[in-house]
Scaffold this motif. Structure first.
Motif, PDB file in Angstrom:
ATOM      1  N   UNK A 118       0.844  -1.195   0.000  1.00  0.00           N
ATOM      2  CA  UNK A 118       0.000   0.000   0.000  1.00  0.00           C
ATOM      3  C   UNK A 118       0.874   1.238   0.000  1.00  0.00           C
ATOM      4  N   UNK A 119       0.298   2.345  -0.433  1.00  0.00           N
ATOM      5  CA  UNK A 119       0.995   3.625  -0.397  1.00  0.00           C
ATOM      6  C   UNK A 119       0.002   4.682   0.084  1.00  0.00           C
ATOM      7  N   UNK A 120       0.485   5.561   0.962  1.00  0.00           N
ATOM      8  CA  UNK A 120      -0.320   6.668   1.475  1.00  0.00           C
ATOM      9  C   UNK A 120       0.377   7.953   1.059  1.00  0.00           C
ATOM     10  N   UNK A 121      -0.293   8.781   0.271  1.00  0.00           N
ATOM     11  CA  UNK A 121       0.321  10.016  -0.219  1.00  0.00           C
ATOM     12  C   UNK A 121      -0.498  11.219   0.227  1.00  0.00           C
ATOM     13  N   UNK A 342      10.546   5.631  -6.094  1.00  0.00           N
ATOM     14  CA  UNK A 342      10.699   4.647  -7.158  1.00  0.00           C
ATOM     15  C   UNK A 342       9.340   4.330  -7.771  1.00  0.00           C
ATOM     16  N   UNK A 343       9.318   4.150  -9.079  1.00  0.00           N
ATOM     17  CA  UNK A 343       8.066   3.818  -9.761  1.00  0.00           C
ATOM     18  C   UNK A 343       7.500   2.482  -9.294  1.00  0.00           C
ATOM     19  N   UNK A 344       8.346   1.631  -8.711  1.00  0.00           N
ATOM     20  CA  UNK A 344       7.880   0.330  -8.231  1.00  0.00           C
ATOM     21  C   UNK A 344       6.866   0.455  -7.101  1.00  0.00           C
ATOM     22  N   UNK A 345       6.902   1.571  -6.369  1.00  0.00           N
ATOM     23  CA  UNK A 345       5.986   1.740  -5.239  1.00  0.00           C
ATOM     24  C   UNK A 345       4.551   1.875  -5.740  1.00  0.00           C
ATOM     25  N   UNK A 346       4.300   2.849  -6.610  1.00  0.00           N
ATOM     26  CA  UNK A 346       2.946   3.057  -7.122  1.00  0.00           C
ATOM     27  C   UNK A 346       2.508   1.880  -7.994  1.00  0.00           C
ATOM     28  N   UNK A 347       3.440   1.337  -8.752  1.00  0.00           N
ATOM     29  CA  UNK A 347       3.126   0.246  -9.675  1.00  0.00           C
ATOM     30  C   UNK A 347       2.715  -1.021  -8.945  1.00  0.00           C
ATOM     31  N   UNK A 348       3.355  -1.309  -7.814  1.00  0.00           N
ATOM     32  CA  UNK A 348       3.134  -2.577  -7.119  1.00  0.00           C
ATOM     33  C   UNK A 348       2.301  -2.452  -5.849  1.00  0.00           C
ATOM     34  N   UNK A 349       1.684  -1.301  -5.617  1.00  0.00           N
ATOM     35  CA  UNK A 349       0.808  -1.123  -4.452  1.00  0.00           C
ATOM     36  C   UNK A 349      -0.648  -1.290  -4.883  1.00  0.00           C
ATOM     37  N   UNK A 350      -1.312  -2.280  -4.327  1.00  0.00           N
ATOM     38  CA  UNK A 350      -2.714  -2.515  -4.676  1.00  0.00           C
ATOM     39  C   UNK A 350      -3.615  -1.463  -4.035  1.00  0.00           C
ATOM     40  N   UNK A 352      -4.070   2.275  -2.636  1.00  0.00           N
ATOM     41  CA  UNK A 352      -3.522   3.630  -2.687  1.00  0.00           C
ATOM     42  C   UNK A 352      -4.467   4.553  -1.921  1.00  0.00           C
ATOM     43  N   UNK A 353      -3.950   5.153  -0.852  1.00  0.00           N
ATOM     44  CA  UNK A 353      -4.746   6.070  -0.033  1.00  0.00           C
ATOM     45  C   UNK A 353      -4.236   7.476  -0.319  1.00  0.00           C
ATOM     46  N   UNK A 354      -5.082   8.283  -0.938  1.00  0.00           N
ATOM     47  CA  UNK A 354      -4.657   9.577  -1.472  1.00  0.00           C
ATOM     48  C   UNK A 354      -5.290  10.704  -0.663  1.00  0.00           C
ATOM     49  N   UNK A 355      -4.476  11.394   0.114  1.00  0.00           N
ATOM     50  CA  UNK A 355      -4.926  12.594   0.817  1.00  0.00           C
ATOM     51  C   UNK A 355      -4.701  13.810  -0.089  1.00  0.00           C
ATOM     52  N   UNK A 356      -5.050  14.978   0.404  1.00  0.00           N
ATOM     53  CA  UNK A 356      -4.914  16.185  -0.399  1.00  0.00           C
ATOM     54  C   UNK A 356      -3.467  16.459  -0.788  1.00  0.00           C
ATOM     55  N   UNK A 384      -8.509  18.415   4.831  1.00  0.00           N
ATOM     56  CA  UNK A 384      -7.681  17.695   5.799  1.00  0.00           C
ATOM     57  C   UNK A 384      -8.500  16.556   6.404  1.00  0.00           C
ATOM     58  N   UNK A 385      -7.926  15.358   6.425  1.00  0.00           N
ATOM     59  CA  UNK A 385      -8.633  14.207   6.976  1.00  0.00           C
ATOM     60  C   UNK A 385      -9.470  13.454   5.963  1.00  0.00           C
ATOM     61  N   UNK A 386      -9.621  13.999   4.755  1.00  0.00           N
ATOM     62  CA  UNK A 386     -10.323  13.291   3.688  1.00  0.00           C
ATOM     63  C   UNK A 386      -9.315  12.549   2.822  1.00  0.00           C
ATOM     64  N   UNK A 387      -9.749  11.451   2.244  1.00  0.00           N
ATOM     65  CA  UNK A 387      -8.859  10.686   1.366  1.00  0.00           C
ATOM     66  C   UNK A 387      -9.673   9.975   0.303  1.00  0.00           C
ATOM     67  N   UNK A 388      -9.066   9.778  -0.839  1.00  0.00           N
ATOM     68  CA  UNK A 388      -9.617   8.905  -1.869  1.00  0.00           C
ATOM     69  C   UNK A 388      -8.858   7.589  -1.764  1.00  0.00           C
ATOM     70  N   UNK A 389      -9.577   6.508  -1.567  1.00  0.00           N
ATOM     71  CA  UNK A 389      -8.954   5.191  -1.436  1.00  0.00           C
ATOM     72  C   UNK A 389      -9.193   4.416  -2.721  1.00  0.00           C
ATOM     73  N   UNK A 390      -8.105   4.044  -3.376  1.00  0.00           N
ATOM     74  CA  UNK A 390      -8.192   3.325  -4.646  1.00  0.00           C
ATOM     75  C   UNK A 390      -7.805   1.870  -4.441  1.00  0.00           C
ATOM     76  N   UNK A 391      -8.761   0.987  -4.725  1.00  0.00           N
ATOM     77  CA  UNK A 391      -8.498  -0.448  -4.779  1.00  0.00           C
ATOM     78  C   UNK A 391      -9.061  -0.904  -6.121  1.00  0.00           C
ATOM     79  N   UNK A 392     -10.122  -1.703  -6.109  1.00  0.00           N
ATOM     80  CA  UNK A 392     -10.777  -2.013  -7.384  1.00  0.00           C
ATOM     81  C   UNK A 392     -11.560  -0.807  -7.885  1.00  0.00           C
TER      82      UNK A 392
END
Length: 402
Positions: A118-121, A342-350, A352-356, A384-392
């Motif tokens: 996972x990645x949290x940005x 590294x591009x491997x982080x975004x590429x291989x993270x199922x 993705x939790x995206x904050x502002x 602040x405190x909101x996120x878009x969570x990307x899975x399927x």
């Protein structure tokens, strides 16, 4: 698709027909999904809009509805600052973050999805570390944090620093990888360092960074390139020995397999030392995992752009993102600079939790990584405190602080 809503108290008798007609026209013109719901018992009118332009559109609708006699703007369940009600947390196997902004229903990650990394940005202050801490507390399996700024002191029971004087438990290749990745060695420096490390392993007994420096100084300077490489390498190694202010117990790498541990990196003075400890920890765990000596483990890496930077050389962290899953070693990377990783982080993270994200280029990069280039407009508008969570699929979530 992102959903938003606006709520209004009905303070007088109201004919909904003009409002429904107006909302239908706006939705058709903008290509959005929209609906109007009246909660009779609470005397509340709820307008819901779903599309990528929902933020701008809901603001327009709010202004239009606020001018209607008999309506008064009201807070919605799921608005900014909402905390999840007690008693709704699901059973084991779930990592619950908060509530969906659109429905107000609980939002939980299946822990099995985090096994695919996972990645949290998010920009500074967006809430990404709050999310990471919540995941750390909710995870049931063995877990560990590389804490760059000492932010986890109230979260974990075990907070320790890693000794730089007991490195033998790292394999020879793992130690060389950790030193090379943290110190950015030239080929000549790598060669000299490898000769010293081989000497220390052959000698037997425990050793640390100061021992490496001692033996490096004793190498004969048979040529100009050896002399120049030797002294430039010594300067880099000395950066690892600058005394810090670790306020916790100093432990060795072998204790990492016990779990529930925060490695406090804030006491190390130099970035070199923080990077070396991070790479050493990851290298040790990866070696143990490949050897079948490690139970399932999650590692949260704060300031991941410093540990897993974009580079032409594969680091041990890159290898974990590419291969760690099959060995039961899983990484959750946390960063404010996604393009620097590294591009491997975004590429291989199922997950993705995206904050502002305030930086437009970073927001566009993240949006493209989830397969929706136009999503960047929503990313830069997250509160602040909101996120878009990307899975399927995408979900907009309000992270609970509890």
């Amino acid at each position: 698709m992102i959903c938003r809503r606006a709520c209004f108290k009905v303070v007088d008798d109201l004919d909904l027909t003009p409002l429904i007609s107006y909302l239908s026209q706006v939705a058709e013109k903008s290509g959005c999904d929209a609906k109007l719901t009246l909660n009779v018992s609470r005397k509340t009118l709820v307008c819901e809009v779903c599309c990528l332009r929902s933020k701008k559109l809901i603001d327009v609708i709010k202004a239009r509805f606020a001018a209607v006699k008999g309506l008064k703007a009201s807070k919605c369940f799921g608005s900014k600052g909402l905390t999840a009600p007690s008693g709704w947390w699901p059973l084991s196997g779930s990592v619950c973050l908060g509530v969906e902004a659109f429905t107000g229903s609980p939002f939980c990650l299946d822990e099995r999805n985090l096994r695919r990394h996972a990645v949290i940005v998010g920009s500074t202050g967006s809430g990404k570390s709050t999310t990471a801490k919540k995941i750390f507390k909710e995870l049931a399996h063995n877990k560990l944090v590389l804490d760059w700024h000492g932010e986890y002191r109230g979260v974990a029971k075990r907070i320790e620093c890693i000794s730089l004087n007991r490195l033998r438990s790292l394999g020879q290749l793992e130690l060389m990888d950790a030193l090379a990745n943290s110190l950015k060695l030239t080929d000549a420096q790598y060669y000299l360092l490898m000769k010293v490390v081989q000497m220390l392993y052959a000698k037997g007994g425990e050793f640390g960074i100061r021992d490496i420096i001692f033996y490096l100084k004793s190498l004969e300077e048979l040529s100009r390139w050896i002399r120049e490489s030797k002294y430039s390498l010594l300067r880099k190694l000395e950066m690892l020995t600058v005394r810090g202010t670790c306020k916790f117990e100093i432990t060795d790498l072998e204790s990492l397999t016990e779990g529930g541990l925060v490695i406090d990196l804030s006491g190390y003075v130099t970035e070199y030392a923080k990077k070396f400890v991070s790479h050493a920890v990851l290298a040790y765990l990866f070696a143990k995992a490949r050897g079948g000596e490690l139970k399932r483990t999650y590692v949260i890496v704060e300031e991941a752009h410093n540990v897993i930077p974009k580079s032409s050389e594969l680091s041990v962290a890159d290898k974990i993102f590419m291969e760690g899953r099959k060995y039961g070693l899983h990484v959750i990377a946390v960063t404010q600079s996604p393009r620097a990783m590294s591009e491997n982080v975004m590429k291989n993270s199922y997950v993705k939790i995206i904050h502002g994200i305030r930086e437009v280029d970073d927001a566009k990069y993240v949006a493209e990584s989830v397969g929706d280039p136009s999503l960047w407009k929503e990313i830069i508008s997250l509160d602040v405190g909101e996120a878009i969570v990307a899975q399927r699929k995408l979900a907009r979530v309000i992270i609970s602080n509890s």
